[in-house]
Design a protein around this motif. Structure first.
Motif, PDB file in Angstrom:
ATOM      1  N   ASP A 171       2.216   6.641  -6.916  1.00  0.00           N
ATOM      2  CA  ASP A 171       1.125   7.477  -7.419  1.00  0.00           C
ATOM      3  C   ASP A 171       1.419   8.957  -7.161  1.00  0.00           C
ATOM      4  N   GLU A 172       1.876   9.275  -5.960  1.00  0.00           N
ATOM      5  CA  GLU A 172       2.101  10.675  -5.603  1.00  0.00           C
ATOM      6  C   GLU A 172       3.299  11.270  -6.333  1.00  0.00           C
TER       7      GLU A 172
ATOM      8  N   ARG B 294       2.498   1.700  -3.416  1.00  0.00           N
ATOM      9  CA  ARG B 294       1.511   2.183  -4.391  1.00  0.00           C
ATOM     10  C   ARG B 294       1.249   3.668  -4.192  1.00  0.00           C
ATOM     11  N   GLN B 295       1.160   4.095  -2.938  1.00  0.00           N
ATOM     12  CA  GLN B 295       0.927   5.510  -2.639  1.00  0.00           C
ATOM     13  C   GLN B 295       2.110   6.367  -3.095  1.00  0.00           C
ATOM     14  N   ARG B 296       3.330   5.906  -2.816  1.00  0.00           N
ATOM     15  CA  ARG B 296       4.515   6.677  -3.228  1.00  0.00           C
ATOM     16  C   ARG B 296       4.571   6.824  -4.744  1.00  0.00           C
TER      17      ARG B 296
ATOM     18  N   ARG C 204       0.832  -1.203   0.000  1.00  0.00           N
ATOM     19  CA  ARG C 204       0.000   0.000   0.000  1.00  0.00           C
ATOM     20  C   ARG C 204       0.868   1.254   0.000  1.00  0.00           C
ATOM     21  N   LEU C 205       1.914   1.259   0.823  1.00  0.00           N
ATOM     22  CA  LEU C 205       2.800   2.416   0.884  1.00  0.00           C
ATOM     23  C   LEU C 205       3.530   2.628  -0.435  1.00  0.00           C
TER      24      LEU C 205
END
Length: 240
Positions: A209-210, A205-207, A202-203
């Motif tokens: 994406d951002e 994927r978030q990195r 999850r982390l």
């Protein structure tokens, strides 16, 4: 070595240890396209300084011969490849990669020896020429591969605690290198921390994406799916 040109010249010759480097290639590296009135004479002066440095470091071969030799249209650093730390590192890392799947303990010893040769960024003070910058990028990529192989060997040998600690550091230092995250997810899953493994995905994927506006690559997505499915093959997996 106080002179940047002396450092650059020695670095270029060391990268090609035992092989002649032409005056043209050396001039391109030392002056990076700048106009020099008499590059051959300037190069001879730098070569004299390099010899002086090598003699001061015990670089004499025989009674009056230095390891830096002038050859037709160039120079050669006449030393064995294994006497150059960069080449020793590449050779040890390559040997480890070929033995990792069958002999992880041996591979780990080789990788430990290889990585101990590092004292900081490769060729940091060797100038901005194409050869040195390209070599520096190659060394850094090989270093990251060796670090991945090192933690992979630890996972295969059951040393998950040390592997996980190292992988947390590597993921924090290189957050966009998905391979380190993949290995961390695997190691966490193998010690029964499935939730933590999924949180790493999850982390990541978030990195991604951002910072880049992209989704995780196939490697991470496949590992994520295997963990969700509790794939039995993960229990003993050590290689991607």
């Amino acid at each position: 070595m106080g002179s940047s040109k002396v450092r650059t010249m020695l670095a270029v010759l060391a990268l090609e240890a035992g092989q002649a480097v032409s005056h043209t290639d050396l001039a391109d590296e030392l002056w990076s396209g700048d106009t020099v009135r008499n590059p051959r004479n300037a190069m001879q002066a730098h070569a004299t300084r390099v010899r002086r440095v090598l003699k001061g470091e015990g670089g004499r071969c025989g009674s009056e011969t230095t390891v830096l030799r002038s050859v037709p249209n160039g120079y050669v650093l006449d030393v064995p490849r294994e006497h150059i730390d960069g080449h020793r590192f590449l050779d040890l890392a390559s040997q480890a990669a070929t033995t990792l799947s069958d002999a992880p303990e041996q591979a780990l010893r080789l990788l430990d020896s290889a990585l101990l040769l590092w004292r900081g960024p490769a060729l940091l003070d060797a100038g901005d020429g194409l050869r040195c910058r390209s070599a520096a990028r190659l060394f850094e990529e090989r270093r990251l591969s060796a670090l991945a192989d090192q933690v992979r060997a630890r996972i295969m040998l059951g040393d998950h605690a040390r592997a996980i600690a190292e992988l947390h550091r590597l993921v924090a230092q290189f957050p966009l290198r998905e391979h380190f995250c993949d290995l961390l997810m695997l190691a966490l899953y193998q010690v029964g921390r499935q939730g933590d493994a999924l949180e790493q995905f999850r982390l990541a994927r978030q990195r991604l994406d951002e910072e880049l506006g992209i989704r995780p690559g196939e490697l991470l997505q496949r590992r994520h799916a295997e963990i969700l499915a509790q794939d039995p093959a993960l229990a003993h997996a050590g290689l991607v």
